[in-house]
Design a protein around this motif. Structure first.
Motif, PDB file in Angstrom:
ATOM      1  N   GLU A   9      22.828   3.640  18.922  1.00  0.00           N
ATOM      2  CA  GLU A   9      23.475   2.745  19.900  1.00  0.00           C
ATOM      3  C   GLU A   9      22.517   2.544  20.770  1.00  0.00           C
ATOM      4  O   GLU A   9      22.068   3.105  21.683  1.00  0.00           O
ATOM      5  CB  GLU A   9      24.839   3.402  20.573  1.00  0.00           C
ATOM      6  N   ALA A  10      21.851   1.271  20.957  1.00  0.00           N
ATOM      7  CA  ALA A  10      21.203   0.783  21.827  1.00  0.00           C
ATOM      8  C   ALA A  10      21.628   0.311  23.048  1.00  0.00           C
ATOM      9  O   ALA A  10      22.643  -0.463  23.078  1.00  0.00           O
ATOM     10  CB  ALA A  10      20.137  -0.489  21.275  1.00  0.00           C
ATOM     11  N   GLU A  11      21.149   0.770  24.230  1.00  0.00           N
ATOM     12  CA  GLU A  11      21.786   0.428  25.556  1.00  0.00           C
ATOM     13  C   GLU A  11      20.668   0.136  26.605  1.00  0.00           C
ATOM     14  O   GLU A  11      19.737   0.792  26.573  1.00  0.00           O
ATOM     15  CB  GLU A  11      22.884   1.989  25.720  1.00  0.00           C
ATOM     16  N   LEU A  12      21.130  -0.417  27.477  1.00  0.00           N
ATOM     17  CA  LEU A  12      20.416  -0.848  28.582  1.00  0.00           C
ATOM     18  C   LEU A  12      21.007   0.420  29.693  1.00  0.00           C
ATOM     19  O   LEU A  12      21.972   0.914  29.750  1.00  0.00           O
ATOM     20  CB  LEU A  12      20.912  -1.860  29.626  1.00  0.00           C
ATOM     21  N   VAL A  13      19.994   1.162  30.261  1.00  0.00           N
ATOM     22  CA  VAL A  13      20.302   2.316  31.204  1.00  0.00           C
ATOM     23  C   VAL A  13      19.926   2.099  32.516  1.00  0.00           C
ATOM     24  O   VAL A  13      18.747   1.459  32.705  1.00  0.00           O
ATOM     25  CB  VAL A  13      19.334   3.521  30.743  1.00  0.00           C
ATOM     26  N   LEU A  14      20.841   2.206  33.385  1.00  0.00           N
ATOM     27  CA  LEU A  14      20.525   1.964  34.849  1.00  0.00           C
ATOM     28  C   LEU A  14      20.022   3.469  35.485  1.00  0.00           C
ATOM     29  O   LEU A  14      20.212   4.514  35.144  1.00  0.00           O
ATOM     30  CB  LEU A  14      21.923   1.581  35.420  1.00  0.00           C
ATOM     31  N   VAL A  15      19.182   3.231  36.398  1.00  0.00           N
ATOM     32  CA  VAL A  15      18.507   4.420  37.132  1.00  0.00           C
ATOM     33  C   VAL A  15      19.147   4.239  38.548  1.00  0.00           C
ATOM     34  O   VAL A  15      18.665   3.198  39.320  1.00  0.00           O
ATOM     35  CB  VAL A  15      17.085   4.417  37.154  1.00  0.00           C
ATOM     36  N   PHE A  16      19.669   5.246  39.051  1.00  0.00           N
ATOM     37  CA  PHE A  16      20.080   5.208  40.478  1.00  0.00           C
ATOM     38  C   PHE A  16      18.954   5.495  41.482  1.00  0.00           C
ATOM     39  O   PHE A  16      18.000   6.246  40.939  1.00  0.00           O
ATOM     40  CB  PHE A  16      21.315   6.306  40.792  1.00  0.00           C
ATOM     41  N   GLY A  17      19.064   4.924  42.443  1.00  0.00           N
ATOM     42  CA  GLY A  17      17.846   5.115  43.498  1.00  0.00           C
ATOM     43  C   GLY A  17      18.317   5.660  44.737  1.00  0.00           C
ATOM     44  O   GLY A  17      17.299   6.119  45.610  1.00  0.00           O
ATOM     45  N   LYS A  18      19.773   6.190  44.927  1.00  0.00           N
ATOM     46  CA  LYS A  18      19.916   6.877  46.272  1.00  0.00           C
ATOM     47  C   LYS A  18      21.242   7.715  46.070  1.00  0.00           C
ATOM     48  O   LYS A  18      22.059   7.486  45.020  1.00  0.00           O
ATOM     49  CB  LYS A  18      20.082   6.079  47.523  1.00  0.00           C
ATOM     50  N   ASN A  19      21.473   8.502  46.834  1.00  0.00           N
ATOM     51  CA  ASN A  19      22.810   9.412  46.913  1.00  0.00           C
ATOM     52  C   ASN A  19      23.915   8.416  47.271  1.00  0.00           C
ATOM     53  O   ASN A  19      24.012   7.565  48.149  1.00  0.00           O
ATOM     54  CB  ASN A  19      22.888  10.404  47.905  1.00  0.00           C
TER      55      ASN A  19
END
Length: 311
Positions: free
Chosen positions: A123-133
């Motif tokens: 399953e190919a997916e766009l992955v988001l990376v969080f930047g803060k709490n």
């Protein structure tokens, strides 16, 4: 900017076809270093821009890439979040988590486990990376919490028994054991900061197996927007710098993963990477797109992989 983790824990900035070592601007190595970069990005940005212009770069081809976030604090994921090329209507949101041991670096090898699975799907997916709490983030403010994006595979073992699956418990993100075996979360090649993505809700995603195109969709097929998805998961789980969020997939290009496969994912404006598949049991499935699953998911008649078995 684009950032990588490489050569056993160094942190780098991509410059053309090379990488500038920025490890001295980070605290620790590997995951800790990337988290420190994300947390302090605004204060480091000026120095990083200078390095992007004047820094000495080592050719990418001579480096060994790690997953950009080798052991994120959490791996969150959306389920059933795509409309299958407009065939479905948005459904109530649900999601899950994956084991941190599932992360796999570009060029790595997924070893299919010795379990009675109907099929192992890519399953190919766009992955988001969080930047803060954050927690309980409202959709109107959601993008303020995003640092950037990477490419990811949600490898899924389709396991069915005669016992009906329990109903999903609302407002929970349970760990998915069938998606959490070692190597079941390949990620890479880099983290692209959000300012370099024109519109994350309009990116072309492709997946190829031994050069054969299978996954081929656009993120505009999401049933719930990225902002809505962030609001949903952050009401259940807190987020922090370096936590990753798999945003779901379109199921019309899923297929079997099997011994000897080389699988490549490419996402517009983000990048591409590949990994290999090994199966000690040498199980076989039909090559190409799993059309039974595509039809079942598109028409809402059953879950992915329910009627497929090894040849």
């Amino acid at each position: 900017m684009k950032f990588v983790t490489y050569d056993g824990g160094k942190t780098g900035l991509i410059k053309g076809d090379g990488v500038v070592d920025i490890s001295s601007h980070c605290t620790g190595s590997g995951q800790a270093a990337m988290e420190s970069l994300i947390s302090n990005y605004e204060s480091l940005k000026g120095d990083l821009e200078k390095l992007a212009k004047d820094g000495d770069a080592t050719p990418l081809s001579s480096l060994k890439l790690d997953a950009p976030l080798p052991r994120p604090g959490k791996i969150l994921a959306m389920g059933g979040n795509f409309l299958e090329n407009g065939a479905k209507k948005p459904a109530p949101m649900w999601g899950f988590t994956k084991s941190l041991d599932a992360v796999l670096a570009p060029g790595g090898t997924v070893v299919l486990p010795d379990i009675d699975a109907n099929i192992f799907h890519h399953e190919a997916e766009l992955v988001l990376v969080f930047g803060k709490n954050g927690e309980n983030i409202k959709s109107a403010e959601a993008m303020d919490y995003v640092f950037g994006y990477t490419c990811g595979l949600d490898v899924s073992a389709r396991i069915f028994t005669d016992t009906p699956a329990p109903a999903r418990v609302p407002n929970t993100l349970p760990i998915s054991s069938a998606k959490s075996y070692n190597g079941f979360a390949p990620m890479g090649p880099c983290i692209v900061t959000k300012d370099e993505i024109t519109n994350p809700q309009n990116l072309h995603v492709e997946l190829r197996v031994d050069g054969e195109l299978r996954g081929d969709y656009n993120t505009n097929d999401m049933g719930n927007t990225i902002e809505e998805s962030i609001e949903y998961v952050s009401a259940i789980e807190s987020v922090s710098p370096g936590v990753v969020f798999y945003l779901g997939t379109n199921h019309q290009g899923l297929g079997a993963m099997q011994d000897g496969d080389n699988i490549e994912i490419t996402i517009e404006q983000v990048g591409s990477f590949s990994f290999n598949v090994s199966d000690p049991l040498k199980r076989k499935w039909a090559k190409g797109v799993d059309q039974e699953t595509a039809k079942a998911v598109r028409e809402g008649t059953s879950g992915p992989g329910r009627s497929v078995r090894p040849l």
